[in-house]
Design an enzyme around this catalytic site. Structure first.
Site, mmCIF file in Angstrom:
data_model
loop_
_atom_site.group_PDB
_atom_site.id
_atom_site.type_symbol
_atom_site.label_atom_id
_atom_site.label_comp_id
_atom_site.label_asym_id
_atom_site.label_seq_id
_atom_site.Cartn_x
_atom_site.Cartn_y
_atom_site.Cartn_z
ATOM 1 N N HIS A 175 12.191 -13.809 57.697
ATOM 2 C CA HIS A 175 12.719 -12.245 57.045
ATOM 3 C C HIS A 175 12.118 -12.286 56.117
ATOM 4 C CE1 HIS A 175 16.453 -13.746 55.686
ATOM 5 N NE2 HIS A 175 15.798 -12.910 54.147
ATOM 6 N N HIS A 224 22.207 -18.768 51.269
ATOM 7 C CA HIS A 224 21.221 -17.763 51.831
ATOM 8 C C HIS A 224 19.907 -18.369 50.977
ATOM 9 C CE1 HIS A 224 18.723 -15.417 53.952
ATOM 10 N NE2 HIS A 224 18.280 -14.642 52.501
ATOM 11 N N ASP A 246 20.469 -11.559 55.944
ATOM 12 C CA ASP A 246 19.664 -11.013 55.292
ATOM 13 C C ASP A 246 18.568 -9.847 55.322
ATOM 14 O OD1 ASP A 246 18.508 -10.396 52.411
ATOM 15 O OD2 ASP A 246 17.369 -11.916 52.348
ATOM 16 N N ASP A 253 15.816 -18.271 51.698
ATOM 17 C CA ASP A 253 14.923 -18.318 51.907
ATOM 18 C C ASP A 253 13.656 -18.661 52.345
ATOM 19 O OD1 ASP A 253 15.119 -15.330 52.210
ATOM 20 O OD2 ASP A 253 15.220 -15.117 49.755
#
Length: 1006
Positions: free
Chosen positions: A578, A262, A374, A264
């Site tokens: 996000h 993951h 997330d 970001d």
């Protein structure tokens, strides 16, 4: 037998830490190191490789915050190592507990070929297995000295979050640069003992299996010569063979491990650093795929794939090959893992359009799943969008972070506002950074809420947030857990393979209706107001640009700006990530976002202006261009003509020093403090403001959450509030028909303008805040004389109802919630809407009046500004402008219309005469969200619309241009195989919609 369990377990921990792990690399020699520090932003690979370097030694400090250093390491394999496995151990100064959150590197060969990434849990580079004695070693490391923003004391304000304030002090100490022999037998012994020790710790103390493992571990440790670990490691492993070979019980839980990182797209690092994080991770994962035949890796976010393609073509070539082999899997089908609460209807649709199209164009892959591990909660309109994009599944993990209520399912069908259901899975492992530790696997089994009806779950496996991905240690653990007694079974699988198995096993899971509300991170609906307003403005400018460019293209041959719109959409979608749109990134990210939104606005206004000039032609007729989906001032939606006269507004003074505004539809009383003490709907003869209360009330709260400063607002913030009732001035506005109010408080100043637009039933509140507070929360309150047990908030392609009461903990937890352009509250025959042009957070509370009439006061408050100090210590300092409108007597249709109107200001231009809309719809409840030309350049016109009132609707859509035929399509403008083309009669198409149903039509031009 005496109970010596704790003795053996303690022995295992010490021997592993002090003897076995150090013996993994039993021999080493230092490498020679030299370095070049790039003077500014990262440079191309060729420039870094060719740079002049200077010698540096281990122990040296290096790396200014956000800097890039190119290390060159050279050495020679000792002759006596011939035939052995040799690795370079390159420790840039890592803290092994912080993968993804500090310095990282990408290793290159001298010819520029990428080898693999370096991070705190991945410090090795394979030189050879076996090597030749005397072999020369030369490697280059592009090292990023990303500072640790989330330091030892999390959420402490720091200047490190922006290049402009971070300083130049070196951040890291070069720790180790060696060539080393890898003893693979010892490495495997470490993994054996870790897997068994971790499994043992999770089994009941009275379990026979636990004691079998304990005795096997004891025998293995007895077999190990601590002065000759390498020479006796094989003997120790033999003592463990039987317990490692014992198969899992038939009823064991089954985990599909999906290799994962993951990443970001921005958070505690800027966008430009994510470009490099993705390249490092992709290089690591393709290398690991080469070494591990069972391993499968999935990567989401088409934007990140596009970055690799654009910036690291050498890594891209390896990725493409691994995709072709079916083992490096495009996942999710979205441009980024966006927030899903705040993006508007079209933006949420375009996340899937651009994401899925990228994977289709590059790889021929059409994703079945949305992948959002997330994201901070999920809007109730999302299931329909997922289905309309041609997908069937959703994966997320974040709902397990909810603080108040435990979500009751791990696999379920999620039903959205229109009745669409999406098969959804929450991994019970409760992390999107699973590392295959025994505690994680055991937690997944214990936590799984669907026991008895299902036994499959998914585990996203690999270091994430800042990237890194799966490690060889995780793969080795998974191999031992494939079929091991006492454990769940673990198999590497793609997301689609997992969902196929889960759905076949559990085809009718429970149903959850409505939003998936995260009981945490509620303040992300307010933090970084400038970013949120930039997003809202960009979404509506894109609507206008597509509408007027398409209309002009059909009417006048105007060149439709396909490439520009595609590029701008992707930029807006990227900033809906996000941690960007929610306001939870470092200052650098939001500084760049504000500049990007300003640049986008200039470019889109240029497109809009050029298209409108082409449509208007030469002339002096004053034209109002109406981009809203409803008639405005007599101008039809999507058209232009002279505006109709709309009456006038009068202002008068009151004896108490206050003011009265009256436009014949509303009469508004403003007291001497600038507070609204009356809003009368003249046609209904109804007062809007609750007795004894005042609206337009700014309220200031202390706001220091227990943690996650930019993310969270804790419920106790309500315990203290200051009503900002003192005014410096309350005077008539410059136009004589409005009221101007100025207040000062703390270090801040608020200037407001209250106005009633002529002929319109709304009180407009323009608020300018020069904000210089810290750890405060500013709200705008309207206490309404209204009794209702629920209210509506706009979401994608419709609205969603929430309760106004707190009967249960589920309702009480929603003390801060999301709306798009409006919230609407209604008694059966009369309602009120509060619309906005760029805020999202709000709260609604109710109280029964204990004096007077005993009626109900329902207070709606819009959240304006916060002032958290982490990760951006200067969050929202400066000037902000907000526009809200209170709409008394509003039906839900009025709320929809006024929400569009406040977000799409009038545009006026002189021209030759009326501009006919490209398409019209004869029913207000059918709202057109997009009019555009088809993305494939065919010239077809695409129209997207939905039912917006929550009721069935029959309407006629009329194309005001020659149409050869029409098709119902998915969001990607592909015909739906199971839907017959609609009949077209002289441009008219009959439309029948269910409540909130979304539809896309593709109109072929004759």
């Amino acid at each position: 037998m005496h109970d010596d369990r704790t003795l053996v377990e303690a022995r295992l921990r010490r021997v592993l830490d002090e003897r076995i792990r150090p013996a993994v690399h039993p021999e080493s020699v230092p490498l020679e190191v030299a370095v070049w520090h790039a003077p500014g932003e990262p440079v191309p690979v060729a420039e870094g490789l060719a740079a002049d370097v200077e010698p540096v030694t281990v122990g040296s400090r290096w790396g200014a915050p956000w800097g890039t250093s190119w290390f060159r390491v050279t050495g020679t394999v000792p002759e006596e190592w011939a035939g052995k496995t040799v690795e370079a151990i390159l420790d840039l100064g890592f803290d092994e507990n912080m993968p993804g959150f500090q310095c990282e590197g990408l290793v290159y060969r001298p010819d520029g070929t990428p080898v693999k990434g370096l991070n705190p849990r991945n410090q090795w580079v394979r030189i050879g297995a076996p090597v030749q004695g005397g072999e020369e070693v030369r490697l280059h490391v592009e090292a990023a000295s990303n500072p640790v923003v989330m330091g030892p004391r999390p959420f402490t304000p720091t200047p490190l979050g922006d290049l402009e304030t971070a300083g130049r002090d070196p951040q890291y100490t070069l720790t180790r640069m060696d060539l080393a022999v890898l003893d693979e037998t010892v490495w495997h012994l470490v993994t054996d003992l870790e897997v068994l020790g971790e499994l043992m710790a999770e089994l009941p103390v009275d379990s026979p299996r636990r004691w079998e493992i304990l005795r096997a571990v004891e025998r293995a440790l007895d077999a190990l010569d601590l002065q000759d670990v390498g020479g006796t490691a094989e003997r120790a492993r033999a003592r463990l063979a039987d317990v490692l070979a014992a198969p899992a019980v038939p009823s064991a839980h089954r985990i599909s491990a999906v290799g994962h990182a993951h990443i970001d797209s921005a958070w505690l690092w800027p966008l430009r650093e994510t470009v490099r994080k993705v390249a490092r991770t992709a290089a690591n994962m393709t290398a690991l795929l080469d070494d591990e035949p069972d391993f499968v890796f999935a990567m989401s976010q088409a934007q990140q794939w596009a970055w690799v393609k654009e910036h690291r073509p050498e890594v891209w070539a390896r990725v493409k090959k691994a995709v072709a082999d079916g083992r490096f899997v495009p996942a999710g089908g979205m441009w980024v893992e966006s927030d899903t609460n705040m993006p508007g209807s079209e933006a949420m649709a375009r996340q899937f359009v651009h994401g899925k199209r990228f994977f289709l164009d590059e790889f021929g892959v059409d994703n079945d799943e949305a992948w959002l591990p997330d994201t901070f909660g999920f809007a109730a309109g999302l299931p329909q969008i997922i289905k309309a994009a041609g997908s069937r599944y959703l994966l997320t993990q974040k709902i397990s972070w909810s603080r108040t209520n435990s979500f009751p399912h791990h696999t379920f069908r999620w039903e959205g506002i229109d009745g669409t259901r999406i098969y959804t899975h929450f991994p019970p492992v409760d992390t999107y950074n699973c590392s295959m530790r025994g505690a994680e696997i055991a937690h997944a089994v214990r936590n799984f809420k669907d026991k008895g009806t299902a036994r499959h779950s998914l585990a996203p496996t690999g270091w994430g947030d800042g990237g890194g991905g799966t490690t060889r240690e995780m793969v080795a653990k998974a191999a031992r857990l494939r079929d091991l007694e006492g454990s769940a079974t673990v198999t590497w699988e793609t997301p689609s393979a997992f969902f196929a198995k889960a759905e076949a096993e559990n085809p009718e899971p429970p149903v959850w209706v409505g939003e998936l509300y995260l009981e945490l991170h509620r303040a992300t609906l307010t933090s970084q107001a400038g970013t949120k307003q930039g997003n809202r403005r960009s979404e509506h400018l894109l609507r206008e640009a597509e509408l007027w460019a398409a209309t002009a293209a059909v009417r006048t041959g105007f060149p439709y700006p396909y490439a520009d719109l595609d590029r701008i959409w992707k930029t807006v979608l990227l900033h809906q990530f996000h941690d960007i749109l929610p306001g939870s990134s470092i200052a650098w990210v939001h500084r760049e976002a504000r500049a990007t939104y300003a640049r986008i606005a200039d470019e889109l206004n240029g497109i809009i202006g050029a298209a409108q000039r082409a449509l208007a032609g030469e002339g002096t007729v004053p034209l109002l261009f109406n981009a809203t989906p409803h008639t405005r001032a007599g101008v039809p939606a999507g058209g232009a003509r002279p505006a109709e006269a709309s009456g006038r507004t009068e202002r008068a003074g009151r004896p108490d020093g206050g003011h009265v505004l009256d436009n014949g539809l509303l009469r508004v009383g403003v007291d001497p403090r600038g507070l609204v003490d009356s809003v009368v709907d003249l046609a209904a003869g109804r007062e809007t403001i609750a007795p004894g209360r005042t609206g337009n009330l700014l309220q200031l709260h202390q706001d220091l959450p227990n943690m996650w400063d930019a993310w969270d607002v804790d419920e106790f913030y309500r315990n203290t509030v200051t009503d900002l009732t003192d005014a410096d001035e309350v005077i008539p506005g410059d136009d004589g028909a409005s009221v101007r109010i100025v207040r000062t408080f703390g270090g801040s100043r608020v200037t407001q303008r209250l106005s009633l637009p002529p002929g319109e039933k709304r009180l407009v509140v323009d608020t300018e805040v020069d904000w210089h507070e810290t750890e405060k929360f500013l709200k705008l309150a309207f206490p309404l004389d209204l009794h209702t047990d629920r209210y509506a908030s706009e979401t994608q392609f419709g609205h969603f109802f929430r309760p106004t009461h707190t009967n249960t903990s589920w309702e009480a937890a929603k003390f801060e919630a999301c709306n798009h352009r409006f919230v609407h509250l209604q008694e059966p025959d009369w309602g009120v809407a509060l619309v906005n042009d760029g805020t999202y957070g709000h709260d609604v509370t109710r109280a029964v009046r204990t004096d007077g009439d005993g009626g109900t006061t329902t207070t709606v408050r819009a959240s304006l500004l916060r002032a958290p100090r982490f990760p951006d210590p200067e969050t929202d300092q400066g000037v902000h402008r907000f526009r809200h409108a209170l709409v008394p007597g509003a039906s839900i249709g009025d709320a929809v219309r006024e929400g569009w109107r406040i977000n799409l200001p009038e545009r006026r231009l002189e021209g030759a005469g009326e501009v006919t809309p490209l398409v019209t719809v004869d029913r207000d409840s059918v709202v057109v969200t997009a009019v555009k030309l088809a993305d494939d350049g065919s010239g077809d016109v695409v129209v997207r619309f939905h039912e917006a009132h929550g009721a069935r609707a029959r309407a006629t859509l009329t194309a005001r241009f020659p149409v050869a035929g029409a098709e119902v399509t998915d969001l990607l403008e592909r015909p739906l195989a199971d839907t017959a083309p609609p009949a077209v009669d002289d441009g008219r198409i009959a439309v029948s919609l269910r409540p909130f149903e979304l539809r896309t039509l593709r109109l072929k031009r004759a």
